[in-house]
Design a protein around this motif. Structure first.
Motif, mmCIF file in Angstrom:
data_model
loop_
_atom_site.group_PDB
_atom_site.id
_atom_site.type_symbol
_atom_site.label_atom_id
_atom_site.label_comp_id
_atom_site.label_asym_id
_atom_site.label_seq_id
_atom_site.Cartn_x
_atom_site.Cartn_y
_atom_site.Cartn_z
ATOM 1 N N PRO A 1 139.372 40.611 -33.707
ATOM 2 C CA PRO A 1 139.431 41.877 -32.987
ATOM 3 C C PRO A 1 138.993 41.687 -31.532
ATOM 4 O O PRO A 1 137.949 41.090 -31.262
ATOM 5 C CB PRO A 1 138.443 42.774 -33.737
ATOM 6 N N ILE A 2 139.811 42.127 -30.613
ATOM 7 C CA ILE A 2 139.443 42.047 -29.198
ATOM 8 C C ILE A 2 139.104 43.461 -28.744
ATOM 9 O O ILE A 2 139.878 44.387 -28.960
ATOM 10 C CB ILE A 2 140.613 41.484 -28.362
ATOM 11 N N GLN A 3 137.950 43.599 -28.114
ATOM 12 C CA GLN A 3 137.470 44.933 -27.790
ATOM 13 C C GLN A 3 137.911 45.353 -26.392
ATOM 14 O O GLN A 3 137.910 44.562 -25.459
ATOM 15 C CB GLN A 3 135.948 44.928 -27.878
ATOM 16 N N PHE A 4 138.321 46.598 -26.284
ATOM 17 C CA PHE A 4 138.710 47.133 -24.979
ATOM 18 C C PHE A 4 137.950 48.415 -24.734
ATOM 19 O O PHE A 4 137.751 49.202 -25.653
ATOM 20 C CB PHE A 4 140.202 47.450 -24.936
ATOM 21 N N TYR B 1 140.287 48.634 -30.278
ATOM 22 C CA TYR B 1 140.373 47.243 -30.699
ATOM 23 C C TYR B 1 141.829 46.803 -30.743
ATOM 24 O O TYR B 1 142.711 47.552 -31.154
ATOM 25 C CB TYR B 1 139.767 47.063 -32.087
ATOM 26 N N VAL B 2 142.056 45.585 -30.312
ATOM 27 C CA VAL B 2 143.338 44.960 -30.555
ATOM 28 C C VAL B 2 143.077 43.941 -31.653
ATOM 29 O O VAL B 2 142.191 43.104 -31.521
ATOM 30 C CB VAL B 2 143.861 44.253 -29.296
ATOM 31 N N VAL B 3 143.821 44.064 -32.761
ATOM 32 C CA VAL B 3 143.582 43.159 -33.875
ATOM 33 C C VAL B 3 144.621 42.045 -33.825
ATOM 34 O O VAL B 3 145.824 42.297 -33.851
ATOM 35 C CB VAL B 3 143.667 43.918 -35.213
ATOM 36 N N LEU B 4 144.146 40.823 -33.712
ATOM 37 C CA LEU B 4 145.061 39.684 -33.680
ATOM 38 C C LEU B 4 144.917 38.924 -34.996
ATOM 39 O O LEU B 4 143.965 38.191 -35.193
ATOM 40 C CB LEU B 4 144.713 38.776 -32.494
ATOM 41 N N MET C 1 146.248 50.311 -22.733
ATOM 42 C CA MET C 1 146.215 48.859 -22.562
ATOM 43 C C MET C 1 146.093 48.160 -23.920
ATOM 44 O O MET C 1 146.877 47.263 -24.242
ATOM 45 C CB MET C 1 145.013 48.499 -21.678
ATOM 46 N N ALA C 2 145.129 48.651 -24.729
ATOM 47 C CA ALA C 2 144.929 48.042 -26.043
ATOM 48 C C ALA C 2 146.189 48.196 -26.886
ATOM 49 O O ALA C 2 146.645 47.245 -27.529
ATOM 50 C CB ALA C 2 143.732 48.697 -26.735
ATOM 51 N N ASP C 3 146.771 49.395 -26.839
ATOM 52 C CA ASP C 3 147.968 49.628 -27.648
ATOM 53 C C ASP C 3 149.131 48.775 -27.156
ATOM 54 O O ASP C 3 149.938 48.286 -27.941
ATOM 55 C CB ASP C 3 148.347 51.110 -27.598
ATOM 56 N N PHE C 4 149.200 48.609 -25.840
ATOM 57 C CA PHE C 4 150.261 47.788 -25.273
ATOM 58 C C PHE C 4 150.144 46.355 -25.794
ATOM 59 O O PHE C 4 151.129 45.768 -26.259
ATOM 60 C CB PHE C 4 150.189 47.807 -23.744
ATOM 61 N N LEU C 5 148.934 45.821 -25.763
ATOM 62 C CA LEU C 5 148.733 44.442 -26.229
ATOM 63 C C LEU C 5 149.046 44.308 -27.714
ATOM 64 O O LEU C 5 149.642 43.332 -28.147
ATOM 65 C CB LEU C 5 147.296 44.014 -25.960
#
Lengths: 419, 321
Positions: free
Chosen positions: B149-152, B160-163, B1-5
């Motif tokens: 960073p959005i945590q999953f 982490y998804v880094v925006l 999911m994180a990688d997808f985002l």
């Protein structure tokens, strides 16, 4: 089935009808006749200019009291420090030999051409060196892909070529005129794999690879690393590719992140490696990265900064080597250029000196005689180690491992062949 | 999911850049029915002008030119952006005026070859030492390096998804520019004139529309968008290749593919195409293999040309006899 281009072609027929209607579209045009007249004038001018230029060049025939050698390298472009360092190393060796009276009484003169890191440019640069400048021998290139582009030209024309630092095995397989003074990738790959498995700070069993699929150097080194790493019981969890000059590595790095490797092997050139390191750290990839001698440039630290802290690469020499032959070279180099030489400068220096040694003992300065002498090289004390040519015109010598610390490479270990 | 985002966000940012560049290709094609190969060089010009301005402007506010400790004030960044837009549109105007207008009545092929010539000329002039030089450079940071960073997930599987801020800015600025273009073309008198010229040049001229001026403005608009893309591109990827590097050509080529996929000549199609190309490229590289990144893009082109030769939003062209 009509394609998009077919329809646009039929569209292009419209001008025929347009020509008949005078519109404001056609304020200033030149007719075909005018164009031909113009191109004739331009053509005559060009022919005259080129013949003048070639006349000018004819007068530059090499005199008999000097030996002209050629160097082709990437003086500009993404791998510019490779060519610049090598050229400086060669210049240093030439100055030294000329100061000592030259080669058998003849002064050595260097002609350097920039190939901009482009295989096509490398081909034309070497053709120019061999056919127009009639050089006695050719030195170059660093990148294996460029040496591979040039080697057949030297081989066909019977001009000996020494590549200072192309590590791909295929380079010297082109023929008996092609030599090198660096180790080759099967050895370098196994050194990196061994280090990744056994170093206390890494101890990796799972590795990911990110390789430049446009560079023969990178592809070759990747294969050798994979072979050696899996033979030692490790697994390659992810294999990704990029193209030299790519800017966006996020898809590859995200994919590598998902495979959870313990080390990432990046057998690329420094500009790309620096960018990869920056983006990897941004994505939260904290595992150590590992690479080959393509990392060797002062620019690497400038691009990546501390993103490469705790990363390692294999190289031909370390400036921290205390042995006198290395320290003497560094002193000479710093005296002339006010900077610490990298491995490529050292290899350029070694390549030129091996060439002069062969020229001194060769019965004549023909390509064949020099090549035969080069093949006999044994126990040559180079800055980058003791060089002896094997049957395939490749030296057998140790590699060093360097660690990046705040942008500068520090010595970690030496790994000799067969260890 | 994180990688997808994460992949999704990169695709959105890169898609915006492709869309900005594709707009220039599609507008010129819509009006003049030829492919302006020199368009990708305007992107390069935009990128390198941004760099040249930045290293000269940063010392004015007391910052190191190549490695500023803090980003410059926002008015300076905006000023560089506007200057790049203006100079790129000037370059677009000059290219059209000097290279293409004299060939207005020549067959399309001549103009096409001229476009390739202009492209090569720009690339190689850009490499000269007193222009931009033939070495890669590092673009100084003009924007704060903020990341969200959005945590999953929890514990072991934490991701982490880094925006990054720059991605949001690319998306927002490109969106605004595209919106402005949309309004300009569909809501203003100039836009109506432009569409009339695109529909039929001769009749537009007969109706009293200044065709040459409309064409010049098309080039200026397209080049300004390309300049904006160049500026945003080097802010996202600060390590810049030398002007004649093949990577720039590939960037332009992918934007051109985006224009064709969306339906060349169609403005909304170019935007759609830009995003589709970026999605195919990014998700293909993530889920299938990064070895074939470019293969996905060009396979899609072939597929679209086979199924719908005019592109996704392109209107079918009647064969004229």
């Amino acid at each position: 089935m009509p394609t998009c281009f077919a329809t646009s072609d039929s569209e292009s027929c419209i001008p025929l009808t347009r020509d008949k209607t005078p519109t404001r579209l056609t304020k200033r045009t030149i007719s075909l006749r005018q164009f031909l007249r113009l191109s004739k004038v331009v053509g005559i001018f060009l022919v005259a200019a080129t013949s003048l230029m070639s006349l000018g060049c004819q007068s530059r025939v090499a005199s008999t009291d000097e030996i002209v050698i050629g160097h082709f390298g990437s003086i500009t472009g993404s791998e510019a420090t490779f060519g610049i360092s090598t050229d400086r190393g060669i210049q240093l060796a030439i100055e030294e030999v000329n100061a000592a009276g030259g080669v058998n009484g003849k002064k050595v003169r260097l002609i350097t051409y920039d190939d901009k890191g482009d295989p096509r440019e490398a081909g034309s640069a070497v053709t120019r060196l061999v056919t127009r400048d009639q050089v006695t021998a050719v030195l170059g290139e660093v990148a294996s892909g460029l040496s591979l582009a040039a080697a057949p030209i030297c081989q066909e024309n019977g001009v000996p070529m020494i590549s200072p630092s192309s590590t791909n095995p295929k380079v010297t397989q082109v023929g008996d005129m092609i030599y090198r003074v660096c180790f080759i990738d099967p050895f370098q790959g196994s050194v990196c794999a061994k280090f990744a498995r056994e170093n206390d700070k890494i101890k990796a069993t799972k590795a990911a690879i990110l390789c430049d699929q446009t560079a023969p150097y990178s592809v070759g080194l990747q294969e050798e690393f994979e072979k050696a790493f899996t033979a030692g019981g490790g697994t390659i969890v992810s294999k990704q590719a990029y193209q030299a000059g790519d800017q966006d590595f996020s898809a590859q790095l995200t994919s590598i992140r998902a495979s959870e490797p313990e080390v990432i092997f990046i057998p690329g050139y420094y500009t790309d490696v620096g960018n990869i390191a920056l983006q990897a750290r941004k994505l939260g990839l904290k595992v150590p990265m590992l690479g080959g001698d393509g990392w060797d440039s002062a620019k690497l630290g400038q691009i990546a900064g501390d993103a490469l802290n705790g990363c390692y690469y294999s190289n031909h020499y370390s400036h921290e080597d205390p042995s006198p032959r290395v320290q003497n070279f560094i002193k000479l180099y710093q005296g002339k250029y006010q900077e610490t030489p990298d491995g490529l400068a050292a290899l350029g220096y070694d390549a030129a000196r091996i060439l002069f040694t062969a020229m001194k003992t060769a019965p004549s300065l023909s390509g064949k005689d020099i090549a035969a002498e080069l093949a006999k090289t044994t126990g040559f004390e180079g800055v980058t180690g003791v060089i002896s040519m094997d049957a395939n015109r490749n030296p057998v010598k140790p590699a060093v491992i360097l660690e990046m610390k705040d942008g500068t490479p520090r010595y970690v270990a030496t790994i000799a062949p067969g260890e | 999911m994180a990688d997808f985002l994460q992949t999704l966000m990169t695709a959105l940012a890169i898609g915006s850049l492709y869309a900005l560049i594709a707009l220039g290709y599609t507008m010129v094609y819509g009006v003049l029915k030829f492919i302006n190969f020199a368009h990708s060089d305007i992107v390069v010009l935009g990128a390198w002008l941004s760099y040249s301005f930045a290293i000269r402007a940063l010392p004015l506010v007391g910052l190191d030119a190549h490695n500023p400790a803090t980003p410059p004030p926002i008015w300076m960044t905006a000023g560089i952006f506007v200057a790049v837009l203006l100079l790129c549109s000037l370059a677009g105007f000059l290219i059209e005026r000097l290279a293409y207008r004299p060939l207005r009545r020549a067959p399309r092929l001549n103009v096409l070859i001229t476009a390739i010539g202009v492209s090569l000329l720009l690339q190689n002039v850009g490499q000269l030492d007193f222009v931009f030089g033939a070495s890669p450079q590092k673009m100084p940071a003009l924007l704060p390096n903020w990341e969200l960073p959005i945590q999953f997930g929890q514990g072991e599987s934490i991701r982490y998804v880094v925006l990054p801020l720059i991605d949001c800015i690319i998306f927002a600025v490109s969106g605004l520019l595209m919106l402005a273009l949309e309004l300009l073309i569909f809501r203003t008198k100039f836009g109506t004139a432009l569409r009339a010229v695109s529909f039929n040049t001769d009749f537009a001229a007969l109706m009293g529309i200044p065709v040459d001026r409309a064409i010049s403005l098309t080039f200026m608009l397209g080049s300004a968008l390309a300049g904006a893309a160049g500026f945003l591109y080097v802010l996202k990827f600060p390590s810049m290749n030398q002007p004649a590097h093949s990577v720039w050509v590939l960037l332009g080529l992918k934007a051109f593919v985006a224009a064709v996929v969306g339906g060349i000549g169609n403005i909304r199609g170019a935007v759609l195409g830009g995003f589709i190309i970026a999605f195919v490229e990014q998700f293909g590289a993530y889920y299938i293999s990064s070895n074939y990144r470019d293969v996905y893009v060009f396979s899609l082109l072939i597929l679209i040309l086979l199924i719908k030769p005019t592109g996704l939003l392109g209107s079918p062209v009647r064969e004229k006899v």
